[in-house]
Design a protein around this motif. Structure first.
Motif, PDB file in Angstrom:
ATOM      1  N   ARG A   1       0.824  -1.207   0.000  1.00 34.94           N
ATOM      2  CA  ARG A   1       0.000   0.000   0.000  1.00 34.94           C
ATOM      3  C   ARG A   1       0.865   1.267   0.000  1.00 34.94           C
ATOM      4  N   ALA A   2       0.370   2.264  -0.690  1.00 28.22           N
ATOM      5  CA  ALA A   2       0.992   3.590  -0.613  1.00 28.22           C
ATOM      6  C   ALA A   2       0.387   4.355   0.560  1.00 28.22           C
ATOM      7  N   ASP A   3       1.101   5.310   1.088  1.00 28.49           N
ATOM      8  CA  ASP A   3       0.550   6.147   2.149  1.00 28.49           C
ATOM      9  C   ASP A   3      -0.463   7.134   1.569  1.00 28.49           C
ATOM     10  N   GLY A   4      -1.533   7.349   2.320  1.00 27.86           N
ATOM     11  CA  GLY A   4      -2.507   8.346   1.935  1.00 27.86           C
ATOM     12  C   GLY A   4      -3.567   7.830   0.988  1.00 27.86           C
ATOM     13  N   GLY A   5      -4.461   8.737   0.609  1.00 24.69           N
ATOM     14  CA  GLY A   5      -5.552   8.385  -0.293  1.00 24.69           C
ATOM     15  C   GLY A   5      -6.878   8.276   0.432  1.00 24.69           C
ATOM     16  N   ASP A   6      -7.916   8.159  -0.353  1.00 23.05           N
ATOM     17  CA  ASP A   6      -9.275   8.074   0.175  1.00 23.05           C
ATOM     18  C   ASP A   6     -10.037   7.009  -0.612  1.00 23.05           C
ATOM     19  N   ILE A   7     -11.137   6.553  -0.040  1.00 21.93           N
ATOM     20  CA  ILE A   7     -12.011   5.633  -0.758  1.00 21.93           C
ATOM     21  C   ILE A   7     -13.447   5.918  -0.347  1.00 21.93           C
ATOM     22  N   THR A   8     -14.342   5.851  -1.304  1.00 23.21           N
ATOM     23  CA  THR A   8     -15.780   5.955  -1.025  1.00 23.21           C
ATOM     24  C   THR A   8     -16.426   4.629  -1.381  1.00 23.21           C
ATOM     25  N   TRP A   9     -17.072   4.026  -0.397  1.00 23.70           N
ATOM     26  CA  TRP A   9     -17.633   2.677  -0.538  1.00 23.70           C
ATOM     27  C   TRP A   9     -19.152   2.761  -0.471  1.00 23.70           C
ATOM     28  N   ILE A  10     -19.812   2.184  -1.447  1.00 27.25           N
ATOM     29  CA  ILE A  10     -21.271   2.232  -1.496  1.00 27.25           C
ATOM     30  C   ILE A  10     -21.858   1.140  -0.609  1.00 27.25           C
ATOM     31  N   VAL A  11     -22.751   1.528   0.287  1.00 29.75           N
ATOM     32  CA  VAL A  11     -23.597   0.589   1.035  1.00 29.75           C
ATOM     33  C   VAL A  11     -25.017   0.780   0.516  1.00 29.75           C
ATOM     34  N   ASP A  12     -25.701  -0.311   0.228  1.00 29.97           N
ATOM     35  CA  ASP A  12     -26.901  -0.241  -0.608  1.00 29.97           C
ATOM     36  C   ASP A  12     -28.204  -0.010   0.131  1.00 29.97           C
ATOM     37  N   SER A  13     -28.168   0.277   1.424  1.00 37.52           N
ATOM     38  CA  SER A  13     -29.393   0.639   2.118  1.00 37.52           C
ATOM     39  C   SER A  13     -29.032   1.468   3.346  1.00 37.52           C
ATOM     40  N   LEU A  14     -30.044   1.977   4.036  1.00 37.26           N
ATOM     41  CA  LEU A  14     -29.812   2.836   5.192  1.00 37.26           C
ATOM     42  C   LEU A  14     -29.627   2.000   6.450  1.00 37.26           C
ATOM     43  N   PRO A  15     -28.791   2.453   7.382  1.00 38.69           N
ATOM     44  CA  PRO A  15     -28.494   1.647   8.560  1.00 38.69           C
ATOM     45  C   PRO A  15     -29.623   1.567   9.576  1.00 38.69           C
ATOM     46  N   GLY A  16     -30.446   2.571   9.689  1.00 41.13           N
ATOM     47  CA  GLY A  16     -31.598   2.491  10.586  1.00 41.13           C
ATOM     48  C   GLY A  16     -31.349   2.988  11.997  1.00 41.13           C
ATOM     49  N   ALA A  17     -30.137   2.880  12.518  1.00 37.38           N
ATOM     50  CA  ALA A  17     -29.822   3.329  13.882  1.00 37.38           C
ATOM     51  C   ALA A  17     -28.310   3.397  14.003  1.00 37.38           C
ATOM     52  N   TRP A  18     -27.846   3.992  15.125  1.00 38.00           N
ATOM     53  CA  TRP A  18     -26.410   4.121  15.350  1.00 38.00           C
ATOM     54  C   TRP A  18     -25.826   2.927  16.106  1.00 38.00           C
ATOM     55  N   ALA A  19     -26.662   2.011  16.542  1.00 49.51           N
ATOM     56  CA  ALA A  19     -26.172   0.831  17.252  1.00 49.51           C
ATOM     57  C   ALA A  19     -26.732  -0.430  16.614  1.00 49.51           C
ATOM     58  N   THR A  20     -26.055  -1.534  16.844  1.00 46.28           N
ATOM     59  CA  THR A  20     -26.353  -2.785  16.151  1.00 46.28           C
ATOM     60  C   THR A  20     -27.211  -3.735  16.975  1.00 46.28           C
TER      61      THR A  20
ATOM     62  N   SER B   1     -30.320  -3.842  18.369  1.00 48.56           N
ATOM     63  CA  SER B   1     -31.762  -4.043  18.273  1.00 48.56           C
ATOM     64  C   SER B   1     -32.155  -4.575  16.897  1.00 48.56           C
ATOM     65  N   PRO B   2     -33.412  -5.057  16.739  1.00 51.70           N
ATOM     66  CA  PRO B   2     -33.872  -5.455  15.409  1.00 51.70           C
ATOM     67  C   PRO B   2     -33.839  -4.300  14.414  1.00 51.70           C
ATOM     68  N   GLU B   3     -34.198  -3.084  14.836  1.00 55.04           N
ATOM     69  CA  GLU B   3     -34.219  -1.966  13.894  1.00 55.04           C
ATOM     70  C   GLU B   3     -32.818  -1.483  13.520  1.00 55.04           C
ATOM     71  N   GLY B   4     -31.846  -1.650  14.408  1.00 55.53           N
ATOM     72  CA  GLY B   4     -30.485  -1.246  14.082  1.00 55.53           C
ATOM     73  C   GLY B   4     -29.598  -2.412  13.693  1.00 55.53           C
ATOM     74  N   GLY B   5     -30.133  -3.611  13.805  1.00 58.91           N
ATOM     75  CA  GLY B   5     -29.306  -4.798  13.618  1.00 58.91           C
ATOM     76  C   GLY B   5     -29.211  -5.284  12.202  1.00 58.91           C
ATOM     77  N   SER B   6     -29.131  -4.379  11.257  1.00 57.40           N
ATOM     78  CA  SER B   6     -28.998  -4.773   9.858  1.00 57.40           C
ATOM     79  C   SER B   6     -27.532  -4.900   9.483  1.00 57.40           C
ATOM     80  N   VAL B   7     -27.294  -5.521   8.349  1.00 53.16           N
ATOM     81  CA  VAL B   7     -25.921  -5.593   7.855  1.00 53.16           C
ATOM     82  C   VAL B   7     -25.378  -4.194   7.565  1.00 53.16           C
ATOM     83  N   TYR B   8     -26.263  -3.254   7.281  1.00 47.69           N
ATOM     84  CA  TYR B   8     -25.818  -1.911   6.925  1.00 47.69           C
ATOM     85  C   TYR B   8     -25.248  -1.189   8.158  1.00 47.69           C
TER      86      TYR B   8
END
Length: 586
Positions: free
Chosen positions: A52-71, A73-80
């Motif tokens: 790897r070279a030092d530095g750089g950025d990456i933008t990664w697409i996730v295909d749905s909304l996460p639903g919550a900030w924690a994993t 519960s059922p509503e936040g427990g998605s793969v997203y």
């Protein structure tokens, strides 16, 4: 329509335990990523490796909304949500892409965890002294203890108001620290065992890692009480985490557009991130992905759904590396047993016999993934050493309409013209539902045609809210998917137990209840597999769920990045070791 509703909750993914324990070194200075993803089938754990070279950025697409900030519960427990937070929560290990290797996280743990007592079942973990949160607070047994309590149901008595996605952590009686908190001792309740205990607190378990105890105290929550733990549970779900015990930290973002990760300056692990930023962009419109990749607004994705058009377009781009393989999700057809007609097991057997799984497969996924195979076990994929074919001998999924009609005639059904009847009344019609994508749209149309051949009318009604449709039992026949890790011991209980909130179709069988409980409390994986297979065999005879096939998945990434590869054994997919990602060194 003859169906009733019941209240339950939806769990989008399964997690459980481990199979094989090995170490996995980061891939530095390997093949330079020259082959990209081309050799992932042969070398799933190391393909696209490179310096790897030092530095750089990456933008990664996730295909749905996460639903919550924690994993949790059922509503936040998605793969997203899991993907969004990965790299923030420290964890004890992870599944590798080959599906056979579970790697202990030696950045966090000083040695391999071990069972220290069989009765009560007790295991210990030792934390490295270098492991700290980003504010310098040591990671200790207190973090294991609060994560355990946050993952328990209210009935367990440790948290008032917690809504975990599974009840696995209810079987833990205590989590205690010693040696200034660096040694963690986990003891299960009397009579309980856990053949997949190594998976608890791992990156693939329901929490996705550890939550910090000291942050709860800083926020004023008294986590010595169930009420305080419950308040912390809700705070975590509504607050962007600014803490980190992993290689990255979140610096800004929201749940609708994107989050931005930067390297954690206090990261204590062996491999340091080289990218300056990792942007997780929530882009639900698949039709925009290729243009975003073309103009440099994004650099890769490993989505949950299989987009045939996207794969075909990506293969035409010379700067994109693309890989397709069997995924962690498997498609199946479920019946609602609270429907008055579908209570009859002979009718259910006839419906499943009429469905032609090979035909569905050839007309959908096999066009781009010819290696696809019918799935013949609910718990174990065909590649598992524990796999036993419980489906083929039943004739279900064969598409044999003559056999299906004979099952019905033998059970007392008759035909008036082309319509199936019982005691002079038309059987059905049934509501056939699924979420809409190219594979499921074609599949449900084919199922509708198969049932027409045995005199049954099925009305297709797509849904855009899978969780609510399942939880509300708002269907007669339903096609959807389960996602899982290679761990399996808790899965039968979640699928079929009479008390499971994920047993959406209302299946009840005392023998299966007993077997699923034995599987998750077994003392070994072999014993757990034996119970799981016996439960699957009974469920197949009862014609409750018809397995179809593993949904293929794909990953694509521009060819200037190394150490990016798919992990079909984990809900994290391509993000599973993203702190090792980097721009290829020249």
């Amino acid at each position: 329509m003859r169906h009733t509703n019941r209240s339950t909750v939806f769990a989008a993914s399964l997690t459980a335990a481990f199979l094989v324990l090995t170490a996995c070194a980061p891939q530095e200075g390997g093949g330079g990523g020259a082959d990209g993803l081309a050799d992932c089938a042969e070398h799933p754990n190391t393909c696209n490796s490179g310096e790897r070279a030092d530095g750089g950025d990456i933008t990664w697409i996730v295909d749905s909304l996460p639903g919550a900030w924690a994993t949790l519960s059922p509503e936040g427990g998605s793969v997203y949500t899991l993907q969004m937070l990965h790299g923030i929560l420290p964890n004890t290990g992870r599944w590798e892409p080959d599906g056979a290797t579970f790697s202990t996280n030696t950045d966090l743990l000083a040695e391999e965890p071990q069972v220290v007592n069989e009765d009560p079942f007790t295991y210990q973990l030792t934390i490295r002294p270098e492991a700290v949160w980003d504010d310098g607070t040591p990671i200790t047994a207190a973090d294991f203890e609060i994560t355990w309590k946050l993952s328990t149901t209210e009935e367990a008595g440790h948290c008032k108001g917690c809504r975990p996605r599974a009840d696995n952590y209810d079987r833990i009686a205590s989590v205690e620290g010693s040696d200034d908190g660096s040694t963690v001792t986990v003891t299960l309740a009397d009579g309980a065992a856990d053949p997949e205990w190594r998976d608890r607190f791992s990156a693939d378990d329901i929490a996705g890692g550890l939550y910090p105890a000291h942050v709860a105290e800083e926020q004023g929550f008294d986590i010595t009480t169930p009420e305080g733990v419950g308040e912390y549970f809700e705070w975590l779900h509504t607050t962007m985490p600014t803490f980190s015990g992993g290689p990255y930290r979140l610096v800004e973002g929201d749940l609708e557009n994107q989050v931005i990760k930067e390297p954690n300056p206090a990261w204590y692990g062996e491999v340091q991130p080289t990218l300056d930023t990792v942007v997780i962009r929530f882009l639900t419109d698949e039709g925009t992905w290729i243009s975003a990749l073309d103009n440099g607004e994004a650099h890769g994705t490993s989505p949950v759904a299989f987009g045939q058009d996207t794969v075909e377009q990506a293969r035409q781009r010379p700067n994109l590396n693309v890989s397709i393989t069997a995924g962690p999700s498997w498609e199946h057809v479920d019946l609602n047993l609270d429907n008055e007609w579908l209570k009859d097991v002979e009718l259910r057997r006839a419906i499943f016999t009429a469905i032609d799984v090979d035909d569905i497969m050839q007309r959908t996924i096999a066009q781009l993934y010819p290696e696809a195979e019918r799935r013949t076990n609910h718990v174990f994929p065909n590649t598992s050493p524990y796999h036993t074919d419980v489906i083929t001998d039943t004739g279900q999924g064969s598409g044999d309409t003559e056999a299906a009609r004979q099952i019905l005639l033998d059970a007392g059904y008759t035909y008036e013209g082309d319509t199936l009847t019982l005691d002079g009344e038309e059987v059905g019609p049934f509501r056939l539902r699924s979420t809409s994508n190219t594979v499921r749209d074609t599949s449900t149309e084919l199922i509708q045609s198969y049932l027409a051949e045995i005199g049954i009318t099925a009305t297709i009604e797509p849904t855009d809210d899978l969780g609510a449709t399942l939880a509300g039992q708002d269907y007669d026949i339903m096609q959807y998917g389960w996602s899982s890790t290679p761990a399996f011991a808790t899965a039968p209980n979640q699928y079929w137990s009479s008390s499971s909130d994920s047993n959406f179709g209302g299946y009840r069988n005392e023998k299966v209840d007993k077997l699923t409980d034995l599987a998750r409390n077994a003392s070994s994986l072999d014993e757990a597999a034996e119970h799981a297979n016996e439960a699957a065999r009974i469920v197949a005879q009862d014609a409750y769920v018809l397995p179809l096939f593993a949904m293929p998945v794909y990953i694509l990434v521009t060819d200037d990045y190394v150490n990016v590869r798919d992990n079909p054994s984990s809900s994290l997919r391509g993000l599973y070791q993203h702190h090792e990602w980097g721009l290829a060194a020249q």
